[in-house]
Design a protein around this motif. Structure first.
Motif, PDB file in Angstrom:
ATOM      1  N   GLY A 131      -8.821   0.630  -1.276  1.00  0.00           N
ATOM      2  CA  GLY A 131      -7.702   0.879  -2.172  1.00  0.00           C
ATOM      3  C   GLY A 131      -7.253  -0.402  -2.847  1.00  0.00           C
ATOM      4  N   LEU A 188      -6.700   5.126   7.336  1.00  0.00           N
ATOM      5  CA  LEU A 188      -5.505   5.966   7.421  1.00  0.00           C
ATOM      6  C   LEU A 188      -5.236   6.248   8.903  1.00  0.00           C
ATOM      7  CD1 LEU A 188      -3.328   7.625   5.975  1.00  0.00           C
ATOM      8  CD2 LEU A 188      -4.946   9.532   5.919  1.00  0.00           C
ATOM      9  N   ILE A 240      -4.004   4.951  -3.138  1.00  0.00           N
ATOM     10  CA  ILE A 240      -5.093   5.709  -2.527  1.00  0.00           C
ATOM     11  C   ILE A 240      -5.952   6.276  -3.647  1.00  0.00           C
ATOM     12  CG2 ILE A 240      -5.644   7.697  -1.075  1.00  0.00           C
ATOM     13  CD1 ILE A 240      -2.982   7.129   0.395  1.00  0.00           C
TER      14      ILE A 240
END
Length: 191
Positions: free
Chosen positions: A13, A63, A27
């Protein structure tokens, strides 16, 4: 609804903003951003996230948490469990993430609880007659050496002060007796 990456997935990202507590990462494939807290930027301590990343940098992130708070989806990301050169997962079984969570949960504030000591000071052993322990804790053999508690420093000082006072009193008594004896001898000599 936007397609969000799956939990524990790794992607690259772009840093959108840097704050004093971490960096927000865009994202890819959606308009959302996730936060990399400064504790998840590096395995080393990070005081200023701006020293690690700048706006526009491309970083590999994992994540690590999706959380609904106040009707908003909050995404937590981690850089420290991903190799920043290759994007390889350094914690494939999420062991370090579990340890971090456990550290946060295990902390308890014990300051409100009082500590009580259950010392056995004024007891006398029925087996040996010494102070400071019970018969079941006594190791004295019949006819053997007897042990008792060592007196506290304050007790020793009080005892020493009392002993000094007794010495002075006895010395004063001795000198007054000598003086009386001398006076009696002088009276006898005058007669």
């Amino acid at each position: 609804m936007e397609a969000l990456p799956e939990l524990y997935s790794i992607f690259q990202g772009e840093v959108a903003t840097v704050t004093e507590y971490g960096a927000f990462i865009k994202i890819p494939g959606c308009r959302r951003q996730g936060l990399v807290h400064k504790t998840h930027m590096s395995a080393c301590r990070v005081d200023k996230p701006s020293e690690i990343v700048d706006v526009g940098d491309k970083v590999w992130v994992k994540l690590i948490r999706k959380e609904m708070k106040d009707d908003k989806l909050k995404l937590s990301l981690s850089m420290k469990v991903v190799n920043q050169g290759t994007g390889k997962d350094l914690d494939p079984n999420n062991v370090s993430l579990d340890q971090d969570e456990r550290k946060k949960r295990m902390f308890r504030d014990y300051t409100s609880q009082k500590i009580t000591l259950e010392a056995v000071l004024n007891t006398v052993c029925k087996k040996c007659g010494c102070k400071g322990h019970f018969a079941k804790e006594c190791f004295v053999q019949p006819g053997g050496t007897k042990y008792s508690l060592i007196p506290e420093e304050e007790e020793e000082e009080v005892a020493a002060a009392g002993h000094e006072r007794d010495k002075k009193t006895s010395l004063a008594d001795d000198s007054s007796k000598k003086r009386k004896k001398v006076r009696e001898e002088e009276k006898e000599a005058q007669e």
